[in-house]
Scaffold this active site. Structure first.
Site, PDB file in Angstrom:
ATOM      1  N   THR A 126       0.818  -1.208   0.000  1.00 50.78           N
ATOM      2  CA  THR A 126       0.000   0.000   0.000  1.00 50.78           C
ATOM      3  C   THR A 126       0.854   1.261   0.000  1.00 50.78           C
ATOM      4  O   THR A 126       1.968   1.259   0.549  1.00 50.78           O
ATOM      5  CB  THR A 126      -0.894   0.022   1.261  1.00 50.78           C
ATOM      6  OG1 THR A 126      -1.482   1.313   1.395  1.00 50.78           O
ATOM      7  CG2 THR A 126      -0.092  -0.253   2.520  1.00 50.78           C
ATOM      8  N   TYR A 150      -1.768   0.526   9.978  1.00 52.50           N
ATOM      9  CA  TYR A 150      -2.043  -0.185   8.724  1.00 52.50           C
ATOM     10  C   TYR A 150      -0.794  -0.155   7.835  1.00 52.50           C
ATOM     11  O   TYR A 150      -0.296  -1.193   7.390  1.00 52.50           O
ATOM     12  CB  TYR A 150      -3.239   0.450   8.020  1.00 52.50           C
ATOM     13  CG  TYR A 150      -3.424  -0.039   6.609  1.00 52.50           C
ATOM     14  CD1 TYR A 150      -3.678  -1.372   6.344  1.00 52.50           C
ATOM     15  CD2 TYR A 150      -3.318   0.840   5.520  1.00 52.50           C
ATOM     16  CE1 TYR A 150      -3.827  -1.828   5.041  1.00 52.50           C
ATOM     17  CE2 TYR A 150      -3.471   0.393   4.222  1.00 52.50           C
ATOM     18  CZ  TYR A 150      -3.715  -0.950   3.983  1.00 52.50           C
ATOM     19  OH  TYR A 150      -3.847  -1.397   2.697  1.00 52.50           O
TER      20      TYR A 150
END
Ligand code: UDP
Length: 342
Positions: A126, A150
């Site tokens: 990501t 995250y």
């Protein structure tokens, strides 16, 4: 580039999280390319209907025994690893869930991958690994400084992969750093369907459908043109193609790579909302509220590397198309639910 996915012997691909939003679009594309698939998914956020029933093994990555059994039985040529927790806000309030699901579980998978001598691995990373980059667009060699658990949990797995590839000459991987994935299969067979969706485009479209009373804008005081955050929205079908290209690249015997997946330009939250109103024809209510923790002001991909190395050709680089395909899906979902893919 030669396309080994089209060769006579089908490539066998083990896909974790293949019943989820991005995973299912990739499994659809792999299936259409002639690959043989085993989808390993615990179906907490994924949908049974998103994959063919005989491809699916319901299981959790934390269950090493079940995972090992499924991998052993299938004998994959490559592993594509999607299964993960993906909400920035939740990762701030429940960080350990993210380190367990995204880092520890990836370790399980990697250990088994090597035990079974599978040497090709594609990882869903990501743009959140960059944190708040100072560089727009951001290149893959920018410093990794995630600002939420995250991003940190995904960065850990990138590190596992990098260290493993350095220690083990056979093992090759591609980490794809996704920017903001949105849109749906243009034929309406697949799309996003989470119980509590948090992503901007999905929230906007569900608000247009009347499922939420209003859409909130999280922060209007960022140092951007209109004060709202800017993101590089990439159509899920183009992202799926990037996975096929990455897999083919590995099948050709190429070296490990870390590659951004985005279009190289961004839209502000306000611009996305305006487009969602235009596409849906609904002037839904919008409320400006404070910033959401963990959000960087801007994330835009430098995509030169993926275009150069994988000959990746995005075909849906258009915010309107992204929102139109997502809107087609949302309306279908509202009308008839998630239908079994055939
Ligand atoms: N956002 C927003 N309202 C929402 C959902 C998201 O203003 O209901 C903003 C969010 O703060 C971020 C951008 O939209 O600036 C994209 O957020 P999203 O959750 O879609 O993706 P992320 O960038 O977190 O992966």
């Amino acid at each position: 580039m030669t396309n080994l996915l089209q060769s006579t012997k089908p490539v066998r691909v083990f896909v974790t999280g293949g019943a989820g939003y991005i995973g299912s679009h990739v499994t659809l594309a792999l299936r259409e390319a002639g690959c043989e698939l085993c989808v390993y998914d615990n179906l907490t956020t994924g949908h049974r209907e998103a994959v063919l029933q005989d491809e699916l093994v319901k299981g959790d990555l934390a269950d090493r025994k079940a995972l090992g059994k499924a991998m052993k039985a299938f004998r994959p040529d490559a592993v594509l690893h999607f299964a993960a927790s993906i909400e920035v806000g939740e990762s701030v309030s429940d960080p350990l869930k993210y380190y367990r699901n995204n880092s520890v579980n990836a370790l399980n998978l990697l250990e088994l991958t090597r035990e079974l001598n599978v040497d090709k691995f594609v990882f869903s990373s990501t743009a959140a690994v960059y944190g708040s980059p100072q560089q727009f667009p951001v290149t893959e060699d920018a410093i990794l400084a995630p600002i939420n658990p995250y991003g940190a949990s995904k960065m850990m797995t990138e590190r596992f992969l990098d260290d493993l590839a350095a220690a083990d000459q056979e093992f090759k991987y591609v980490s794809l750093r996704y920017f903001n994935v949105a849109g749906a299969d243009p034929k309406g067979r697949l799309g996003q369907d989470y119980a509590n969706p948090t992503h901007l485009i999905t929230r906007a479209l569900k608000t247009a459908l009347g499922k939420y009373p209003k859409l909130q804008i999280f922060g209007t005081d960022y140092a951007t043109q209109d004060g709202t955050c800017i993101r590089d929205y990439i159509h899920v079908v183009d992202l799926a193609q990037a996975h096929l290209d990455a897999l083919n690249y590995l099948m050709l015997g190429s070296d490990s790579q870390v590659l951004n997946c985005g279009y190289g330009h961004g839209f502000s939250v306000r611009e996305v909302i305006d487009m969602a109103k235009q596409v849906t024809g609904v002037d839904f209510p919008v409320e400006e509220v404070g910033r959401r923790p963990g959000d960087p002001a801007q994330l835009i991909a430098d995509n030169n590397k993926i275009i150069r190395l994988l000959s990746w050709h995005p075909r849906h680089d258009d915010l309107k198309t992204i929102i139109e395909t997502a809107w087609f899906w949302e309306q279908k979902l509202a009308l008839s639910g998630f239908k079994q893919i055939v």
